[in-house]
Write a protein that holds these residues in place. Sequence first.
Motif, PDB file in Angstrom:
ATOM      1  N   ALA A   1      -2.027   9.455  -0.926  1.00 40.15           N
ATOM      2  CA  ALA A   1      -3.098   8.568  -0.451  1.00 40.15           C
ATOM      3  C   ALA A   1      -4.467   8.850  -1.068  1.00 40.15           C
ATOM      4  O   ALA A   1      -5.440   8.169  -0.735  1.00 40.15           O
ATOM      5  CB  ALA A   1      -3.220   8.599   1.081  1.00 40.15           C
TER       6      ALA A   1
ATOM      7  N   GLY B   1       0.809  -1.230   0.000  1.00 39.50           N
ATOM      8  CA  GLY B   1       0.000   0.000   0.000  1.00 39.50           C
ATOM      9  C   GLY B   1       0.834   1.267   0.000  1.00 39.50           C
ATOM     10  O   GLY B   1       0.295   2.360  -0.188  1.00 39.50           O
TER      11      GLY B   1
ATOM     12  N   ILE C   1      -2.244  14.562  -4.178  1.00 36.90           N
ATOM     13  CA  ILE C   1      -1.994  14.472  -2.730  1.00 36.90           C
ATOM     14  C   ILE C   1      -1.804  12.998  -2.355  1.00 36.90           C
ATOM     15  O   ILE C   1      -2.540  12.130  -2.841  1.00 36.90           O
ATOM     16  CB  ILE C   1      -3.188  15.065  -1.928  1.00 36.90           C
TER      17      ILE C   1
ATOM     18  N   ALA D   1       4.301  12.186   3.116  1.00 34.08           N
ATOM     19  CA  ALA D   1       3.425  13.368   3.061  1.00 34.08           C
ATOM     20  C   ALA D   1       4.053  14.569   3.772  1.00 34.08           C
ATOM     21  O   ALA D   1       3.432  15.630   3.863  1.00 34.08           O
ATOM     22  CB  ALA D   1       2.076  13.049   3.663  1.00 34.08           C
TER      23      ALA D   1
END
Length: 365
Positions: free
Chosen positions: A243, A110, A241, A133
């Motif tokens: 995810a 993931g 962005i 992030a």
Amino acid sequence: MSHNTFGHLFRVTTWGESHGPSIGCVIDGCPPGIAIEAHEIQAFLDKRKPGGSRFVTQRREPDTVEILSGVFQDDSGRQVTTGTPISLLIQNQDHRSKDYGAIKDAFRPGHADFTYIAKYGIRDHRGGGRSSARETAMRVAAGAVARKVLEGVTIRGALVQMGPHRVDRSRWDWRTVDENPFFCPDAETAHHWEGYLDDIRKAGSSIGAVIEVVANCVPAGLGAPIYGKLDQDLASAMMSINAVKAVEIGAGMAAAELTGEENADEIRSGNDGRPAFLSNHAGGILGGISTGQEIVCRFAVKPTSSILTPRRTIDRAGNETEIVTKGRHDPCVGIRAVPVGEAMMALVLADHLLRHRGQIGTSGA
Ligand SMILES: Cc1cc2nc3c(=O)[nH]c(=O)nc-3n(C[C@H](O)[C@H](O)[C@H](O)COP(=O)(O)O)c2cc1C
């Protein structure tokens, strides 16, 4: 690695890794004469910064921003943009790279570990490196400058769904957004989410979410047809962005269930002589161009992939193994994605405002 730049006329390039000494951005194309102080940028960074509640990552980063270039005192003593590149810098302070030993050679299911190796053959694994992030802090900083370009426009975001639990729109109150740790516009739902996310966090798991970003007072006429559509650029911005797995404008996916009559945003003549739309299924954009209504965009984020539950994976040599991701992680990345979504809306609108002026001048919008 190319593709670190976003926008056409209001152009932002970000740089840096999660556990490098610092992160930063360069904003090129900002008009001159716009009053800006570091504390105005800081206010938005403070909304995104980690460690603010038990529901976000416990990494402690003050995210103090410095303006390194592109500003100067004008004749009245205000600090204003000069039209030259604006460079912004944040020092990374609280990196604990040893937590990430497990992901040095094994790929988190993931996450971007496998694809970075597949593409580049090398990656800074510490804290996710460039795929972290952490990079979105600079989007928020640049977005704060973009907001200054968008005088009169209001951009607000809210978390509208966590896991299967949606807010009750009849209780929506923008003031509530700043009064709970979730940026939730519905106090009752925010209260319910506390227990829900605590259980997920304590289990070492994570959960997905939906964020809604709304821009008010955007003049009609921003955007362009065909390949420069405002909705197209917004979708790209939000999808960029970390995810994010889905983006909607206006009625979005639900438009597929509407009839033509239901979906038609009927138009009357308003008291001010301007068109008054009776609904906004279009999300404020028609033919790629803003209508003057609210611009409404929603995006879905997947659950954080770094979790404490063992997951099956392989290592760089192709050996099958299991992975548990230690380190500090957001149990629901959707929370801190709210200010990031607002920033991307601001960057797209500022860019389109300048592009509009470039083609049409100041008439029209
Ligand atoms: C604000 C924010 C915080 C995030 N924090 C984490 C985190 O703590 N751990 C993690 O595994 N992923 C986190 N992510 C998601 C990863 O950065 C992302 O899943 C990864 O880069 C792979 O990219 P993709 O999901 O877009 O395919 C976060 C995302 C956002 C928007």
